[in-house]
Motif scaffolding. Sequence first.
Motif, mmCIF file in Angstrom:
data_model
loop_
_atom_site.group_PDB
_atom_site.id
_atom_site.type_symbol
_atom_site.label_atom_id
_atom_site.label_comp_id
_atom_site.label_asym_id
_atom_site.label_seq_id
_atom_site.Cartn_x
_atom_site.Cartn_y
_atom_site.Cartn_z
ATOM 1 N N THR B 54 -100.960 14.049 -4.842
ATOM 2 C CA THR B 54 -100.415 12.697 -4.754
ATOM 3 C C THR B 54 -101.758 11.440 -4.673
ATOM 4 O OG1 THR B 54 -98.581 13.410 -4.121
ATOM 5 C CG2 THR B 54 -98.789 11.032 -4.003
ATOM 6 N N ALA B 55 -102.516 12.092 -3.627
ATOM 7 C CA ALA B 55 -103.727 11.055 -3.224
ATOM 8 C C ALA B 55 -104.550 10.914 -4.603
ATOM 9 C CB ALA B 55 -104.338 11.475 -2.179
ATOM 10 N N LEU B 56 -104.655 11.788 -5.377
ATOM 11 C CA LEU B 56 -105.523 11.777 -6.644
ATOM 12 C C LEU B 56 -105.930 10.631 -7.386
ATOM 13 C CD1 LEU B 56 -107.585 14.287 -7.246
ATOM 14 C CD2 LEU B 56 -106.159 14.677 -9.387
ATOM 15 N N VAL B 62 -109.708 4.009 -6.566
ATOM 16 C CA VAL B 62 -110.548 3.234 -5.803
ATOM 17 C C VAL B 62 -112.184 3.548 -6.130
ATOM 18 C CG1 VAL B 62 -111.347 3.731 -3.521
ATOM 19 C CG2 VAL B 62 -108.932 3.359 -3.648
ATOM 20 N N ALA B 63 -112.320 4.812 -6.652
ATOM 21 C CA ALA B 63 -113.621 5.086 -7.029
ATOM 22 C C ALA B 63 -114.082 4.095 -8.367
ATOM 23 C CB ALA B 63 -113.652 6.524 -7.756
ATOM 24 N N ALA B 64 -113.054 3.876 -9.042
ATOM 25 C CA ALA B 64 -113.287 2.733 -10.195
ATOM 26 C C ALA B 64 -113.562 1.361 -9.552
ATOM 27 C CB ALA B 64 -112.224 3.054 -11.163
ATOM 28 N N VAL B 65 -112.849 1.232 -8.561
ATOM 29 C CA VAL B 65 -112.964 -0.169 -8.121
ATOM 30 C C VAL B 65 -114.521 -0.156 -7.538
ATOM 31 C CG1 VAL B 65 -112.418 -1.607 -6.263
ATOM 32 C CG2 VAL B 65 -110.616 -0.474 -7.653
ATOM 33 N N LEU B 375 -106.107 8.102 2.694
ATOM 34 C CA LEU B 375 -107.043 9.210 2.385
ATOM 35 C C LEU B 375 -107.322 9.306 0.987
ATOM 36 C CD1 LEU B 375 -104.629 12.028 4.359
ATOM 37 C CD2 LEU B 375 -106.701 10.764 4.977
ATOM 38 N N GLY B 376 -106.464 9.117 0.124
ATOM 39 C CA GLY B 376 -107.223 8.979 -1.351
ATOM 40 C C GLY B 376 -108.197 7.968 -1.475
ATOM 41 N N GLY B 377 -107.889 6.955 -0.922
ATOM 42 C CA GLY B 377 -108.981 5.828 -0.730
ATOM 43 C C GLY B 377 -110.251 6.260 -0.275
ATOM 44 N N ALA B 378 -110.241 6.800 0.805
ATOM 45 C CA ALA B 378 -111.287 7.003 1.453
ATOM 46 C C ALA B 378 -112.241 8.157 0.663
ATOM 47 C CB ALA B 378 -111.348 7.870 2.922
ATOM 48 N N VAL B 379 -111.672 9.218 0.295
ATOM 49 C CA VAL B 379 -112.502 10.205 -0.740
ATOM 50 C C VAL B 379 -112.973 9.246 -1.805
ATOM 51 C CG1 VAL B 379 -112.361 12.385 -2.049
ATOM 52 C CG2 VAL B 379 -111.090 11.927 0.105
ATOM 53 N N GLY B 380 -111.968 8.143 -2.448
ATOM 54 C CA GLY B 380 -112.341 7.438 -3.785
ATOM 55 C C GLY B 380 -113.667 6.905 -3.531
ATOM 56 N N VAL B 381 -113.722 5.987 -2.158
ATOM 57 C CA VAL B 381 -115.051 5.259 -1.709
ATOM 58 C C VAL B 381 -116.203 6.359 -1.937
ATOM 59 C CG1 VAL B 381 -116.151 4.193 0.161
ATOM 60 C CG2 VAL B 381 -113.936 3.831 -0.162
#
Lengths: 246, 440
Positions: B54-56, B62-65, B375-381
């Motif tokens: 789900t966090a994917l 977020v990675a794109a941001v 959590l998704g955001g943190a990994v995304g960063v």
Amino acid sequence: MAALIETEGLTRHFPAGEEVVKALSDVTLTVQPGEFVAAMGPSGSGKSTFLNLIGCLDRPTSGHYRLMGESVETLSHDRLAELRSRRIGFVFQSFNLLPRTDALGNVELPLVYRGLRRRARRDRAAMALAAVGLGDRMRHRPSQLSGGQQQRVAIARAIVGSPDLLLADEPTGALDTRTGLSIVTLFQALNRGGVGVLMVTHDAEVARFASRVLRFRDGRLVGDMRQEPADAAAVLAALPPMEHAA
Amino acid sequence: MNVPGVITREPAAASPPSPVLPPLPPGHGGMDLMEALRGALSALAANTLRSILTALGIFIGVAAVIATVAVGEGARRQVTAQIQSLGANLLIIWGGSATMGGVRLGAGGRSNLSYDDAIAIGREVPEIEVAVGSIRQTFQMVAGNQNWSSMVIAADPDYFIAHEWVAELGRLYTAEEASAARKVVILGATVAENLFGEEDPVGREIRIRQTPFEVIGVMARKGQNPMGQDQDDAVFIPYWTARRSVMGASRANARQVGTISVKIHEGEDMQEAEESIRALMRQRHRVAANEPDSVSIRNLSDIQATRDAAARTLSLLLASVAAVSLLVGGIGVMNIMLVSVTERTREIGLRLAVGARRRDVLAQFLLEALVLALLGGAVGVAAGLALSHLVADLAGWPVLVKPDAVLLAVGVSALTGLFFGFWPARRAAMLDPITALRHD
Ligand SMILES: Nc1ncnc2c1ncn2[C@@H]1O[C@H](COP(=O)(O)OP(=O)(O)OP(=O)(O)O)[C@@H](O)[C@H]1O
Ligand SMILES: [Mg+2]
């Protein structure tokens, strides 16, 4: 002192398609603090509906209900939640424990909503578990406990917030006679300590431990009888001995 | 009398101790945040794989941001740096198609700009700090046994003022040396490296088209211009030196220059200066009223705008990726939260029965959605940082991830969690306790 429960023409109807199910009609009743009330009646007679209204889980279609002097039917959701939190303890036929949480965590749950710090909650939950005889099972999950033990956890959860009224919907329904008796023994002990008990039961054997028996039929209160309660502890002691009870 | 099960390990007593607990102090309502957080984490941990999947979506968004902001910022900084390397407030005047005696020369024709045009501009346009003509031509140059082909820029020393360029070693030539047509040269850093390596070229001699020049300085390094040319691959000699000794002069081009560099005074209106220059050039080149301008003027902000537009396109692309994945990720969060609410209906009923208020249940599920998204955001960063490095490497940009980009990304994922978690959480909070308890 205000009556524990005071209802007047308490009525609960459920719309069911075109028709209306008159689950509870016109129940007028007063219960004083310290009473141990059993509610009996055939299936579908409105016992659970009544219990839910008394437990502030539901609101009446019409009629009045005062819990310890406070009119419930007009209260907000938040105030109802607060009453449930402070005044009432619930015990369900199916225990309703959180499966992934140990006994201590389950008993702690009501205190979470009373703003207690974790330390205080844990201490108090441990106290409640000890009081129902499960001091050595605190870290067990529901699946690691017997039915009787699970119901004790549920009772510990119901009493952990010092309720004035303990509500139980067929608390012994899923248990064998001996285990059921030990649960009723616990109720009687709580009742002697001043907690009002309202227990729904099908079983006349269980109802005789109450000081008062209500009878429902078709949503109406048709019988209200006071009696000298039998002593559950004595009955339990008189049973032929077994290796391990509860 | 002993009561089995109640006080199993107590010695036989006259009557059982009451299981009634001492009254609780009248505490205040409300759930404590740590408990809520613990609950959210354990609920997510109970379905680890589901939570990760789900966090994917949020993770990609977020990675794109992060990458969007980094790329945009990196490109902007690079363009700004390049523009600054050319000199601020700089206009470049190119000779357009020359008109001589009514005959228009084609685009390949010689420049119609002259040394005197530059002087006239400097004298008559008030916004102007310096105006200097220059010619550039590529020559082979030799130092000892090394040789190198490079651009010779012939201009008077005002050129260095216009282009904000200083010497790193040695010195620039003076106006006197320029008007005396002295054979002095200043090397661009690239040329100095190629001709002299590690040695100090100042005081040495190089030959341009057989003519010996004394190296008096080496320019400070400027790097690439916005067109991607190495500005340090050039040497500088005075204009009249070039005319006499290197580039030669005929009658037609004796005072000709290729371009005129114009530096506007700080704070003056570039647009106005440009207009004045156009007018002056029309007058000097005797352009008829119905003819087009005789010169074209290149403003560096045009170049900047082009580069900005390219960076913006890339940013826009990444931003769309971000928006779409955050949307998809958000819907994923909503979906999973709805599933979770349905799965845990009994639990919700129970919580309500033991005293949870609607807002407690709302907060619990909102927090769960929030934690999931974060959590998704943190990994995304982390992934976004890696992605920015990759993009920057490929585009040859400096990597610029500012802390506000990270904050933005975390904020965006939090908002996504809250926004898409709200409806499921509200559904949970609005459940009727009895219905919820009966749910199977
Ligand atoms: N939410 C509801 N919507 C519609 N009808 C309902 C609802 N809850 C209860 N009823 C109806 O109200 C009547 C009384 O139900 P209630 O659960 O109070 O009976 P009960 O005495 O507890 O029965 P049992 O002994 O089987 O538990 C039943 O006919 C039931 O179908
Ligand atoms: Mg029932």
